[in-house]
Design a protein around this motif. Structure first.
Motif, PDB file in Angstrom:
ATOM      1  N   MET A   1      -5.596  -6.652  -6.676  1.00 55.14           N
ATOM      2  CA  MET A   1      -5.745  -6.912  -8.102  1.00 55.14           C
ATOM      3  C   MET A   1      -7.186  -7.284  -8.407  1.00 55.14           C
ATOM      4  N   ASN A   2      -7.598  -7.047  -9.646  1.00 53.69           N
ATOM      5  CA  ASN A   2      -8.941  -7.359 -10.094  1.00 53.69           C
ATOM      6  C   ASN A   2      -9.276  -8.823  -9.834  1.00 53.69           C
ATOM      7  N   ARG A   3     -10.397  -9.085  -9.142  1.00 48.63           N
ATOM      8  CA  ARG A   3     -10.775 -10.462  -8.801  1.00 48.63           C
ATOM      9  C   ARG A   3     -11.050 -11.292 -10.047  1.00 48.63           C
ATOM     10  N   ASP A   4     -11.575 -10.659 -11.101  1.00 48.53           N
ATOM     11  CA  ASP A   4     -11.827 -11.405 -12.340  1.00 48.53           C
ATOM     12  C   ASP A   4     -10.525 -11.940 -12.930  1.00 48.53           C
ATOM     13  N   ALA A   5      -9.461 -11.139 -12.830  1.00 49.98           N
ATOM     14  CA  ALA A   5      -8.164 -11.583 -13.347  1.00 49.98           C
ATOM     15  C   ALA A   5      -7.627 -12.742 -12.521  1.00 49.98           C
ATOM     16  N   VAL A   6      -7.777 -12.655 -11.196  1.00 47.89           N
ATOM     17  CA  VAL A   6      -7.357 -13.753 -10.329  1.00 47.89           C
ATOM     18  C   VAL A   6      -8.097 -15.033 -10.700  1.00 47.89           C
ATOM     19  N   THR A   7      -9.392 -14.919 -10.878  1.00 44.53           N
ATOM     20  CA  THR A   7     -10.208 -16.087 -11.223  1.00 44.53           C
ATOM     21  C   THR A   7      -9.810 -16.661 -12.573  1.00 44.53           C
ATOM     22  N   ALA A   8      -9.565 -15.783 -13.539  1.00 45.07           N
ATOM     23  CA  ALA A   8      -9.208 -16.242 -14.886  1.00 45.07           C
ATOM     24  C   ALA A   8      -7.886 -17.014 -14.860  1.00 45.07           C
ATOM     25  N   ILE A   9      -6.900 -16.491 -14.157  1.00 42.48           N
ATOM     26  CA  ILE A   9      -5.600 -17.175 -14.086  1.00 42.48           C
ATOM     27  C   ILE A   9      -5.723 -18.473 -13.304  1.00 42.48           C
ATOM     28  N   ALA A  10      -6.454 -18.451 -12.198  1.00 40.23           N
ATOM     29  CA  ALA A  10      -6.616 -19.660 -11.395  1.00 40.23           C
ATOM     30  C   ALA A  10      -7.319 -20.751 -12.194  1.00 40.23           C
ATOM     31  N   ASP A  11      -8.349 -20.383 -12.930  1.00 39.46           N
ATOM     32  CA  ASP A  11      -9.079 -21.371 -13.744  1.00 39.46           C
ATOM     33  C   ASP A  11      -8.184 -21.936 -14.846  1.00 39.46           C
ATOM     34  N   ALA A  12      -7.385 -21.064 -15.456  1.00 45.35           N
ATOM     35  CA  ALA A  12      -6.490 -21.518 -16.523  1.00 45.35           C
ATOM     36  C   ALA A  12      -5.472 -22.518 -15.981  1.00 45.35           C
TER      37      ALA A  12
END
Length: 484
Positions: A1-12
């Motif tokens: 999966m897109n790393r940016d999406a992983v980061t966005a969900i993790a940060d949220a």
């Protein structure tokens, strides 16, 4: 999966953590038993209400069961949450000694205060991400009561509440971080109630018919049966009614509860028939009557390697949990209450072998699992049981574990309760939420992954329809038991 999406969900989810840690701690305080989780259920359902989910309460004939839904269309991703406690598990939080808050009180000895809230965080974070990015699909949170001896999910499956679900995801607190593919045991629970005849135990013992004798003879008979059943089966019991405390009275009633486990439900049903015969034999020997009362059941878990691999890959992308020195110090204090053999047994039980990030061998010298368990895409035997198994037979299902407990901690112990409010447990809960939410997003954005998971599920079920182990006329039980 897109790393940016992983980061966005993790940060949220990291931003959500303080608020949801408070909710988890409230549920720890409530410590409500199966099917009586009124306050715990409502605080979770209201949180879904407040975050734009459409909530249906009291589903499947259970007052504390509910479903929250966000979005529309396919795929439908289910997040499973639990929130029931255990009887006799009262324990103060954040202390490394056995200190009950009340004699015989309840406590979250399996970490379900964390489990329910972690899945809740995942559902809300995934729903927000879909909305913010204009993605389609449906996120459902299933508020599942009575996992401990009540099989709430089994009743929900029987009611058809998972019929349109594409995949289901869940997690559980543990002493390790990662995915572990397991073949759990199917379980059946029965009460054997013996009725005899009271009499003076000295003057007229010949007129009495002892129900307690029948219970004891049944237990002896089942102990002999153990030699003649498959090795992977389990049978265990507790005497729930001895017929009174007076030794000079022949006991007119007595009761014993049995859990009967086997790798697959047909085996468990066959073994239960043999246990029934032992009970009837005990009744014949004592000239008493026996009533066999079916209580509840859960089907064996059906692993899905495709889903588990996707979840593992997302956990690799998330990286390790940022435990600090205070987390390690408290975990070490808890670990000091275990024997060396208990720590080794925990490592064997959970198969905490290698570490993905450091390639180090896990030997228990570090009190918390700091890395990620390696996952080789293989399933192995685990002797516990869970009503997640029934869900897995109607839709592809996967789960992960995160280290809310010190290495060496076993479920259903005071040490679990003591760690239930700790900062380390909150971090592990948030990490599980990240793993669930990112895996849910993977399924929503990759039709190929979803199709592969369904294909594996179809191959393993081999066209066999799911047969609910709980008869249609059985309603959810309300009496407290120790749990699975």
């Amino acid at each position: 999966m897109n790393r940016d999406a992983v980061t966005a969900i993790a940060d949220a989810i990291e931003r959500m953590k303080p608020e949801f840690a408070i909710i988890s701690d409230r549920i720890w305080d409530f410590a409500e038993l199966k099917f009586d989780e009124t306050r715990s259920s409502e605080v979770l359902a209201k949180t879904l209400d407040d975050n734009g989910f459409a909530v249906r309460r009291g589903v499947a004939g259970m007052d504390t069961a509910f479903i929250g839904e966000f979005g529309s269309g396919k795929p439908v991703i289910a997040l499973l949450g639990e929130f029931d406690a255990l009887a006799g598990m009262s324990q103060a939080a954040d202390v490394a000694e056995h200190r009950p808050l009340s004699s015989g009180g309840t406590g979250h000895g399996c970490g379900h205060n964390l489990l329910g809230v972690g899945s809740l965080m995942a559902a809300i974070a995934l729903a927000r991400h879909l909305k913010e990015n204009g993605l389609t699909g449906t996120v459902r949170y299933y508020g599942c009561p009575g996992e401990e001896g009540g099989s709430g999910k089994t009743f929900m499956v029987r009611a058809g509440l998972f019929d349109d679900v594409d995949t289901a995801l869940t997690w559980h607190p543990a002493p390790f971080n990662g995915v572990r593919s397991t073949n759990n045991l199917a379980v059946l629970e029965y009460y054997y109630r013996f009725k005899g005849l009271a009499a003076h135990a000295s003057n007229a013992a010949h007129l009495g018919r002892s129900a307690l004798d029948a219970v004891e003879l049944m237990n002896v008979g089942v102990n002999f049966l153990r030699e003649h059943m498959p090795q992977d089966c389990r049978v265990h019991y507790a005497i729930t009614d001895t017929g009174g405390r007076a030794a000079n009275v022949v006991q007119a009633q007595a009761e014993v509860v049995y859990l009967i486990r086997a790798p697959e439900m047909p085996q468990a049903l066959d073994l239960a028939k043999r246990v029934d015969k032992v009970a009837r034999g005990a009744a014949m020997m004592t000239e008493t009557d026996v009533e066999i009362v079916f209580d509840t059941a859960s089907t064996n878990l059906l692993p899905n390697i495709t889903l588990e691999t996707a979840m593992h890959e997302n956990m690799v992308a998330l990286g390790p949990i940022a435990f600090d020195e205070a987390d390690l110090a408290f975990a070490k204090a808890i670990q000091d209450t275990f024997t060396e053999e208990a720590i080794k047994s925990s490592i064997r039980l959970y198969q905490i072998k290698g570490d993905v990030f450091s390639n180090a061998k896990i030997d228990g010298t570090t009190p918390l699992h700091l890395g990620l368990r390696d996952f080789k895409g293989q399933s192995h035997f685990r002797a516990g049981s869970t009503d997640v198994g029934d869900v897995s037979w109607v839709t592809p299902t996967a789960q992960c574990w995160t280290p809310a407990w010190a290495i060496g901690t076993n479920p259903h112990t005071w040490q679990v309760v003591a760690q239930g409010k700790s900062p380390a447990a909150h971090k592990a809960m948030a990490h599980a939420a990240k793993a669930l939410a990112t895996t849910g997003l993977s399924l929503m954005t990759s039709p190929e992954l979803l199709s592969a998971a369904k294909a594996e599920w179809a191959e393993k079920t081999d066209g066999k329809p799911y047969v609910c182990p709980i008869p249609a006329d059985i309603e959810p039980a309300t009496h407290p038991t120790v749990g699975k």
